[in-house]
Design a protein around this motif. Structure first.
Motif, PDB file in Angstrom:
ATOM      1  N   LYS A  65       0.806  -1.266  -0.195  1.00  0.00           N
ATOM      2  CA  LYS A  65      -0.031   0.053   0.053  1.00  0.00           C
ATOM      3  C   LYS A  65       0.856   0.965  -0.106  1.00  0.00           C
ATOM      4  O   LYS A  65       0.670   2.134  -0.675  1.00  0.00           O
ATOM      5  N   ALA A  66       2.003   1.190   0.811  1.00  0.00           N
ATOM      6  CA  ALA A  66       2.817   2.358   0.800  1.00  0.00           C
ATOM      7  C   ALA A  66       3.263   2.572  -0.630  1.00  0.00           C
ATOM      8  O   ALA A  66       3.672   3.677  -0.888  1.00  0.00           O
ATOM      9  N   LEU A  67       3.825   1.366  -1.076  1.00  0.00           N
ATOM     10  CA  LEU A  67       4.404   1.522  -2.269  1.00  0.00           C
ATOM     11  C   LEU A  67       3.553   1.953  -3.641  1.00  0.00           C
ATOM     12  O   LEU A  67       4.006   2.786  -4.271  1.00  0.00           O
ATOM     13  N   TRP A  68       2.375   1.533  -3.459  1.00  0.00           N
ATOM     14  CA  TRP A  68       1.273   2.040  -4.511  1.00  0.00           C
ATOM     15  C   TRP A  68       1.185   3.479  -4.339  1.00  0.00           C
ATOM     16  O   TRP A  68       1.030   4.085  -5.400  1.00  0.00           O
ATOM     17  N   PRO A 104       8.812   4.783  -8.103  1.00  0.00           N
ATOM     18  CA  PRO A 104       9.560   4.178  -7.176  1.00  0.00           C
ATOM     19  C   PRO A 104       9.652   4.531  -6.010  1.00  0.00           C
ATOM     20  O   PRO A 104       9.683   5.985  -5.819  1.00  0.00           O
ATOM     21  N   ALA A 105      10.154   4.070  -4.895  1.00  0.00           N
ATOM     22  CA  ALA A 105      10.266   4.672  -3.525  1.00  0.00           C
ATOM     23  C   ALA A 105      11.565   3.744  -2.888  1.00  0.00           C
ATOM     24  O   ALA A 105      11.787   2.644  -3.271  1.00  0.00           O
ATOM     25  N   ARG A 123       5.808   6.408   5.059  1.00  0.00           N
ATOM     26  CA  ARG A 123       4.437   6.313   4.747  1.00  0.00           C
ATOM     27  C   ARG A 123       3.618   5.273   5.469  1.00  0.00           C
ATOM     28  O   ARG A 123       2.268   5.203   5.073  1.00  0.00           O
ATOM     29  N   LEU A 124       4.303   4.451   6.131  1.00  0.00           N
ATOM     30  CA  LEU A 124       3.389   3.427   6.899  1.00  0.00           C
ATOM     31  C   LEU A 124       2.331   3.965   7.846  1.00  0.00           C
ATOM     32  O   LEU A 124       2.589   5.014   8.395  1.00  0.00           O
ATOM     33  N   PRO A 125       1.161   3.331   8.027  1.00  0.00           N
ATOM     34  CA  PRO A 125       0.084   3.774   8.725  1.00  0.00           C
ATOM     35  C   PRO A 125       0.717   3.964  10.291  1.00  0.00           C
ATOM     36  O   PRO A 125       1.720   3.504  10.720  1.00  0.00           O
ATOM     37  N   ASN A 126      -0.021   5.100  11.026  1.00  0.00           N
ATOM     38  CA  ASN A 126       0.411   5.295  12.446  1.00  0.00           C
ATOM     39  C   ASN A 126       0.870   4.146  13.281  1.00  0.00           C
ATOM     40  O   ASN A 126       1.785   4.152  14.010  1.00  0.00           O
ATOM     41  N   GLY A 127      -0.174   3.203  13.608  1.00  0.00           N
ATOM     42  CA  GLY A 127       0.201   2.056  14.210  1.00  0.00           C
ATOM     43  C   GLY A 127       1.485   1.345  14.100  1.00  0.00           C
ATOM     44  O   GLY A 127       2.113   0.767  14.690  1.00  0.00           O
ATOM     45  N   VAL A 128       1.687   1.381  12.836  1.00  0.00           N
ATOM     46  CA  VAL A 128       2.782   0.550  12.317  1.00  0.00           C
ATOM     47  C   VAL A 128       4.235   1.240  12.437  1.00  0.00           C
ATOM     48  O   VAL A 128       4.495   2.143  11.660  1.00  0.00           O
ATOM     49  N   ALA A 171      11.155  -1.651  12.261  1.00  0.00           N
ATOM     50  CA  ALA A 171      12.492  -0.984  11.996  1.00  0.00           C
ATOM     51  C   ALA A 171      12.859  -1.128  10.559  1.00  0.00           C
ATOM     52  O   ALA A 171      12.073  -1.854   9.793  1.00  0.00           O
ATOM     53  N   TYR A 172      13.838  -0.407  10.228  1.00  0.00           N
ATOM     54  CA  TYR A 172      14.083  -0.231   8.888  1.00  0.00           C
ATOM     55  C   TYR A 172      14.357  -1.627   8.183  1.00  0.00           C
ATOM     56  O   TYR A 172      14.065  -1.913   7.048  1.00  0.00           O
ATOM     57  N   THR A 173      14.970  -2.404   9.142  1.00  0.00           N
ATOM     58  CA  THR A 173      15.481  -3.763   8.452  1.00  0.00           C
ATOM     59  C   THR A 173      14.454  -4.630   8.249  1.00  0.00           C
ATOM     60  O   THR A 173      14.285  -5.541   7.418  1.00  0.00           O
ATOM     61  N   THR A 174      13.361  -4.352   8.976  1.00  0.00           N
ATOM     62  CA  THR A 174      11.869  -5.199   8.921  1.00  0.00           C
ATOM     63  C   THR A 174      11.431  -4.856   7.650  1.00  0.00           C
ATOM     64  O   THR A 174      11.078  -5.737   6.700  1.00  0.00           O
ATOM     65  N   ILE A 175      11.691  -3.605   7.203  1.00  0.00           N
ATOM     66  CA  ILE A 175      10.967  -3.166   6.005  1.00  0.00           C
ATOM     67  C   ILE A 175      11.795  -3.667   4.933  1.00  0.00           C
ATOM     68  O   ILE A 175      11.106  -4.400   3.689  1.00  0.00           O
ATOM     69  N   LYS A 176      13.185  -3.687   4.959  1.00  0.00           N
ATOM     70  CA  LYS A 176      14.041  -4.503   4.058  1.00  0.00           C
ATOM     71  C   LYS A 176      13.597  -5.771   3.803  1.00  0.00           C
ATOM     72  O   LYS A 176      13.517  -6.360   2.644  1.00  0.00           O
ATOM     73  N   THR A 177      13.618  -6.543   4.919  1.00  0.00           N
ATOM     74  CA  THR A 177      13.200  -8.018   4.984  1.00  0.00           C
ATOM     75  C   THR A 177      11.800  -7.986   3.984  1.00  0.00           C
ATOM     76  O   THR A 177      11.848  -8.893   3.177  1.00  0.00           O
ATOM     77  N   MET A 178      10.760  -7.388   4.324  1.00  0.00           N
ATOM     78  CA  MET A 178       9.555  -7.562   3.590  1.00  0.00           C
ATOM     79  C   MET A 178       9.837  -7.133   2.123  1.00  0.00           C
ATOM     80  O   MET A 178       9.244  -8.038   1.306  1.00  0.00           O
TER      81      MET A 178
END
Lengths: 121, 121
Positions: free
Chosen positions: B12-15, B19-20, B28-33, B36-43
DNA sequence: AGAATTCTACTACATATGTCGAAGATACCA
DNA sequence: TGGTATCTTCGACATATGTAGTAGAATTCT
Protein backbone atom coordinates in the motif's frame (compact mmCIF):
# COMPACT_ATOMS: atom_id res chain seq x y z
CA UNK A 1 -12.15 -15.44 15.06
CA UNK A 2 -10.00 -15.83 12.00
CA UNK A 3 -9.67 -19.32 10.61
CA UNK A 4 -6.76 -20.60 8.61
CA UNK A 5 -7.24 -22.37 5.33
CA UNK A 6 -6.99 -25.83 6.82
CA UNK A 7 -9.26 -24.85 9.66
CA UNK A 8 -11.92 -23.79 7.22
CA UNK A 9 -11.96 -27.27 5.77
CA UNK A 10 -12.53 -28.80 9.13
CA UNK A 11 -15.19 -26.30 10.07
CA UNK A 12 -17.05 -26.76 6.84
CA UNK A 13 -17.16 -30.49 7.42
CA UNK A 14 -18.35 -29.91 10.95
CA UNK A 15 -21.03 -27.43 10.01
CA UNK A 16 -22.55 -29.95 7.66
CA UNK A 17 -23.70 -32.10 10.56
CA UNK A 18 -22.82 -32.12 14.21
CA UNK A 19 -21.83 -33.23 16.67
CA UNK A 20 -19.36 -35.32 14.75
CA UNK A 21 -16.34 -37.47 15.47
CA UNK A 22 -12.96 -36.84 13.95
CA UNK A 23 -13.51 -39.93 11.86
CA UNK A 24 -16.75 -38.59 10.45
CA UNK A 25 -15.17 -35.30 9.68
CA UNK A 26 -12.47 -37.10 7.81
CA UNK A 27 -14.94 -38.71 5.48
CA UNK A 28 -16.61 -35.41 4.75
CA UNK A 29 -13.57 -33.56 3.57
CA UNK A 30 -13.55 -32.60 -0.08
CA UNK A 31 -12.02 -35.01 -2.52
CA UNK A 32 -8.70 -33.28 -2.93
CA UNK A 33 -8.10 -33.21 0.81
CA UNK A 34 -6.78 -36.44 2.29
CA UNK A 35 -5.30 -35.78 5.65
CA UNK A 36 -4.11 -38.33 8.12
CA UNK A 37 -6.48 -38.97 10.97
CA UNK A 38 -4.04 -37.38 13.39
CA UNK A 39 -3.82 -34.29 11.26
CA UNK A 40 -7.51 -33.86 11.68
CA UNK A 41 -7.21 -34.40 15.40
CA UNK A 42 -4.52 -31.76 15.56
CA UNK A 43 -6.64 -29.27 13.69
CA UNK A 44 -9.56 -30.04 15.96
CA UNK A 45 -7.45 -29.54 19.06
CA UNK A 46 -6.33 -26.20 17.82
CA UNK A 47 -9.90 -25.22 17.04
CA UNK A 48 -10.96 -26.31 20.51
CA UNK A 49 -8.17 -24.16 21.94
CA UNK A 50 -9.49 -21.21 20.00
CA UNK A 51 -13.02 -21.90 21.19
CA UNK A 52 -14.21 -22.33 17.66
CA UNK A 53 -15.18 -25.92 18.41
CA UNK A 54 -16.52 -27.65 21.48
CA UNK A 55 -15.55 -31.16 22.52
CA UNK A 56 -17.27 -33.72 24.69
CA UNK A 57 -16.22 -37.26 25.28
CA UNK A 58 -18.56 -40.11 24.90
CA UNK A 59 -16.66 -43.13 26.12
CA UNK A 60 -13.17 -42.78 24.82
CA UNK A 61 -14.21 -40.91 21.73
CA UNK A 62 -14.56 -37.20 21.32
CA UNK A 63 -17.57 -35.59 19.78
CA UNK A 64 -17.02 -32.20 18.27
CA UNK A 65 -19.42 -29.41 17.73
CA UNK A 66 -19.02 -25.97 16.18
CA UNK A 67 -19.07 -23.07 18.60
CA UNK A 68 -18.30 -20.62 15.87
CA UNK A 69 -21.13 -20.28 13.40
CA UNK A 70 -20.56 -20.23 9.71
CA UNK A 71 -22.17 -16.82 9.62
CA UNK A 72 -19.63 -15.41 12.04
CA UNK A 73 -16.76 -17.10 10.32
CA UNK A 74 -17.86 -15.63 7.05
CA UNK A 75 -18.32 -12.23 8.53
CA UNK A 76 -14.84 -12.38 9.92
CA UNK A 77 -13.31 -13.57 6.66
CA UNK A 78 -15.16 -10.90 4.81
CA UNK A 79 -14.31 -8.02 7.07
CA UNK A 80 -10.72 -8.97 7.37
CA UNK A 81 -10.43 -9.10 3.60
CA UNK A 82 -12.22 -5.79 3.41
CA UNK A 83 -9.93 -4.14 5.93
CA UNK A 84 -6.85 -5.57 4.39
CA UNK A 85 -7.47 -5.02 0.74
CA UNK A 86 -10.07 -2.28 0.63
CA UNK A 87 -9.18 -0.33 3.74
CA UNK A 88 -12.47 -1.28 5.24
CA UNK A 89 -14.48 0.61 2.69
CA UNK A 90 -17.34 -1.21 1.06
CA UNK A 91 -17.59 1.48 -1.59
CA UNK A 92 -14.48 0.41 -3.46
CA UNK A 93 -15.47 -3.19 -3.01
CA UNK A 94 -18.81 -2.65 -4.66
CA UNK A 95 -17.11 -0.81 -7.46
CA UNK A 96 -14.71 -3.68 -7.74
CA UNK A 97 -17.45 -6.28 -7.81
CA UNK A 98 -19.02 -4.59 -10.75
CA UNK A 99 -15.92 -3.67 -12.69
CA UNK A 100 -14.20 -6.98 -12.35
CA UNK A 101 -17.10 -8.99 -13.64
CA UNK A 102 -17.28 -10.77 -10.36
CA UNK A 103 -21.02 -10.96 -10.75
CA UNK A 104 -22.87 -12.66 -13.52
CA UNK A 105 -25.73 -10.91 -15.23
CA UNK A 106 -28.09 -13.13 -13.34
CA UNK A 107 -26.56 -12.26 -10.02
CA UNK A 108 -26.78 -8.62 -10.82
CA UNK A 109 -30.43 -8.98 -11.60
CA UNK A 110 -31.04 -10.79 -8.34
CA UNK A 111 -29.07 -8.22 -6.51
CA UNK A 112 -31.14 -5.45 -7.96
CA UNK A 113 -34.28 -7.26 -6.94
CA UNK A 114 -33.14 -7.70 -3.40
CA UNK A 115 -32.00 -4.16 -3.15
CA UNK A 116 -35.35 -2.98 -4.41
CA UNK A 117 -37.21 -5.20 -2.00
CA UNK A 118 -35.23 -3.69 0.80
CA UNK A 119 -35.64 -0.11 -0.19
CA UNK A 120 -39.31 -0.83 -0.54
CA UNK A 121 -39.85 -1.90 3.03
CA UNK B 1 -0.25 -13.61 -5.86
CA UNK B 2 -1.43 -13.74 -2.30
CA UNK B 3 -0.01 -11.15 0.05
CA UNK B 4 0.35 -11.53 3.77
CA UNK B 5 -0.89 -8.88 6.14
CA UNK B 6 2.48 -7.24 6.58
CA UNK B 7 3.10 -7.39 2.87
CA UNK B 8 -0.10 -5.50 2.24
CA UNK B 9 1.16 -2.65 4.36
CA UNK B 10 4.32 -2.41 2.35
CA UNK B 11 2.49 -2.64 -0.94
CA UNK B 12 0.00 0.00 0.00
CA UNK B 13 2.81 2.37 0.86
CA UNK B 14 4.50 1.57 -2.40
CA UNK B 15 1.41 1.99 -4.52
CA UNK B 16 0.96 5.49 -3.18
CA UNK B 17 4.02 6.67 -5.06
CA UNK B 18 6.81 4.87 -6.79
CA UNK B 19 9.55 4.13 -7.28
CA UNK B 20 10.34 4.55 -3.62
CA UNK B 21 13.17 3.75 -1.26
CA UNK B 22 12.77 1.62 1.81
CA UNK B 23 13.17 4.75 3.85
CA UNK B 24 10.34 6.47 2.05
CA UNK B 25 8.13 3.49 2.47
CA UNK B 26 8.88 3.55 6.15
CA UNK B 27 7.55 7.07 6.51
CA UNK B 28 4.38 6.21 4.66
CA UNK B 29 3.30 3.37 6.87
CA UNK B 30 0.14 3.95 8.88
CA UNK B 31 0.52 5.38 12.34
CA UNK B 32 0.12 2.16 14.25
CA UNK B 33 2.85 0.46 12.25
CA UNK B 34 6.38 1.25 13.34
CA UNK B 35 8.74 -1.31 11.99
CA UNK B 36 12.48 -1.26 12.11
CA UNK B 37 14.13 -0.25 8.90
CA UNK B 38 15.49 -3.76 8.45
CA UNK B 39 12.05 -5.21 8.89
CA UNK B 40 10.93 -3.23 5.94
CA UNK B 41 13.94 -4.32 3.97
CA UNK B 42 13.14 -7.92 4.78
CA UNK B 43 9.57 -7.53 3.64
CA UNK B 44 10.75 -5.87 0.46
CA UNK B 45 13.22 -8.65 -0.25
CA UNK B 46 10.50 -11.20 0.14
CA UNK B 47 8.24 -9.25 -2.14
CA UNK B 48 11.00 -9.01 -4.71
CA UNK B 49 11.44 -12.78 -4.45
CA UNK B 50 7.78 -13.21 -5.17
CA UNK B 51 7.96 -10.82 -8.10
CA UNK B 52 5.44 -8.53 -6.52
CA UNK B 53 8.01 -5.75 -6.40
CA UNK B 54 10.86 -4.76 -8.68
CA UNK B 55 14.17 -3.41 -7.43
CA UNK B 56 16.82 -1.30 -9.10
CA UNK B 57 19.88 0.19 -7.48
CA UNK B 58 20.76 3.78 -7.82
CA UNK B 59 24.17 4.14 -6.22
CA UNK B 60 24.10 2.06 -3.11
CA UNK B 61 20.41 2.53 -2.55
CA UNK B 62 17.59 0.40 -3.86
CA UNK B 63 14.55 1.82 -5.51
CA UNK B 64 11.46 -0.29 -5.36
CA UNK B 65 8.52 -0.39 -7.64
CA UNK B 66 5.33 -2.43 -7.59
CA UNK B 67 5.08 -5.15 -10.19
CA UNK B 68 1.82 -6.37 -8.78
CA UNK B 69 -0.99 -3.90 -9.26
CA UNK B 70 -3.39 -3.04 -6.52
CA UNK B 71 -6.17 -4.24 -8.75
CA UNK B 72 -4.66 -7.67 -9.06
CA UNK B 73 -3.85 -7.85 -5.40
CA UNK B 74 -7.41 -6.98 -4.57
CA UNK B 75 -8.74 -9.47 -7.03
CA UNK B 76 -6.64 -12.15 -5.46
CA UNK B 77 -7.63 -11.24 -1.92
CA UNK B 78 -11.23 -11.16 -2.92
CA UNK B 79 -11.31 -14.43 -4.79
CA UNK B 80 -9.37 -16.26 -2.18
CA UNK B 81 -11.79 -15.06 0.47
CA UNK B 82 -14.65 -16.03 -1.78
CA UNK B 83 -13.28 -19.51 -2.38
CA UNK B 84 -12.46 -20.05 1.22
CA UNK B 85 -15.54 -18.75 2.92
CA UNK B 86 -18.22 -18.86 0.27
CA UNK B 87 -17.08 -21.82 -1.77
CA UNK B 88 -16.41 -19.54 -4.67
CA UNK B 89 -20.04 -18.63 -5.08
CA UNK B 90 -20.87 -14.98 -5.38
CA UNK B 91 -24.53 -15.72 -4.80
CA UNK B 92 -24.14 -16.41 -1.09
CA UNK B 93 -21.80 -13.48 -0.82
CA UNK B 94 -24.32 -11.10 -2.25
CA UNK B 95 -26.90 -12.50 0.07
CA UNK B 96 -24.48 -12.02 2.89
CA UNK B 97 -23.70 -8.46 1.96
CA UNK B 98 -27.34 -7.57 2.11
CA UNK B 99 -28.27 -9.55 5.18
CA UNK B 100 -25.34 -8.49 7.27
CA UNK B 101 -25.86 -4.81 6.70
CA UNK B 102 -22.49 -4.65 5.13
CA UNK B 103 -23.78 -2.01 2.81
CA UNK B 104 -25.16 1.32 3.80
CA UNK B 105 -28.37 2.57 2.27
CA UNK B 106 -26.35 4.97 0.18
CA UNK B 107 -24.14 2.22 -1.13
CA UNK B 108 -27.13 0.17 -2.00
CA UNK B 109 -28.59 3.05 -3.95
CA UNK B 110 -25.34 3.53 -5.81
CA UNK B 111 -25.12 -0.11 -6.46
CA UNK B 112 -28.56 -0.16 -7.96
CA UNK B 113 -27.67 2.75 -10.17
CA UNK B 114 -24.56 1.10 -11.45
CA UNK B 115 -26.32 -2.15 -12.01
CA UNK B 116 -28.99 -0.38 -13.96
CA UNK B 117 -26.48 1.50 -16.04
CA UNK B 118 -24.88 -1.77 -16.89
CA UNK B 119 -28.00 -3.62 -17.79
CA UNK B 120 -28.90 -0.66 -19.94
CA UNK B 121 -25.87 -0.86 -22.17
C1' DA C 1 -8.86 -63.72 27.24
C1' DG C 2 -5.83 -62.40 23.42
C1' DA C 3 -5.53 -60.06 19.08
C1' DA C 4 -6.74 -56.45 16.12
C1' DT C 5 -8.62 -51.97 15.72
C1' DT C 6 -9.31 -47.35 17.01
C1' DC C 7 -8.70 -43.38 20.07
C1' DT C 8 -6.29 -40.00 22.54
C1' DA C 9 -2.39 -37.41 24.01
C1' DC C 10 2.23 -35.93 22.79
C1' DT C 11 5.82 -34.75 20.14
C1' DA C 12 7.97 -33.42 16.01
C1' DC C 13 9.25 -31.04 12.00
C1' DA C 14 9.10 -28.21 7.76
C1' DT C 15 7.70 -23.96 5.81
C1' DA C 16 5.60 -19.34 6.40
C1' DT C 17 5.33 -14.99 8.70
C1' DG C 18 6.59 -11.16 11.64
C1' DT C 19 10.46 -8.81 13.58
C1' DC C 20 14.82 -7.50 14.13
C1' DG C 21 20.31 -7.08 15.09
C1' DA C 22 25.11 -7.14 13.59
C1' DA C 23 28.72 -6.32 10.45
C1' DG C 24 30.59 -4.44 6.68
C1' DA C 25 30.19 -1.29 2.44
C1' DT C 26 28.93 3.55 0.98
C1' DA C 27 28.03 8.21 1.05
C1' DC C 28 28.15 12.69 2.87
C1' DC C 29 29.48 16.49 5.96
C1' DA C 30 32.62 19.36 8.77
C1' DT D 1 40.11 13.00 5.21
C1' DG D 2 38.11 11.32 9.24
C1' DG D 3 33.69 10.78 11.48
C1' DT D 4 28.81 10.07 11.20
C1' DA D 5 24.86 8.63 9.12
C1' DT D 6 22.84 5.30 5.96
C1' DC D 7 22.51 1.15 3.09
C1' DT D 8 22.88 -3.54 2.12
C1' DT D 9 23.32 -8.29 3.08
C1' DC D 10 22.95 -12.19 6.34
C1' DG D 11 21.56 -14.51 9.88
C1' DA D 12 18.51 -15.25 13.70
C1' DC D 13 14.50 -16.19 16.43
C1' DA D 14 9.58 -16.54 17.87
C1' DT D 15 5.07 -17.76 16.65
C1' DA D 16 1.82 -19.68 13.22
C1' DT D 17 0.44 -23.22 10.09
C1' DG D 18 0.31 -27.64 7.71
C1' DT D 19 1.04 -32.37 8.31
C1' DA D 20 1.92 -36.53 10.57
C1' DG D 21 4.20 -40.36 13.56
C1' DT D 22 4.44 -42.89 18.04
C1' DA D 23 3.04 -44.92 22.24
C1' DG D 24 -0.14 -46.29 25.22
C1' DA D 25 -5.20 -46.57 26.61
C1' DA D 26 -9.85 -48.15 25.36
C1' DT D 27 -12.86 -50.94 22.57
C1' DT D 28 -14.24 -54.65 19.94
C1' DC D 29 -13.94 -58.92 17.53
C1' DT D 30 -13.22 -63.94 17.63
Amino acid sequence: MKLTQAEWQIMKALWKKHPATARQIMTRLPNGVSWAYTTIKTMLSRLVEKNAVGEQKRGNTSLYEPLLSQRKARLSAFTSMLDQAFDGATGPLVHFLLEEQQLTARQKRELIEKLNEESGK
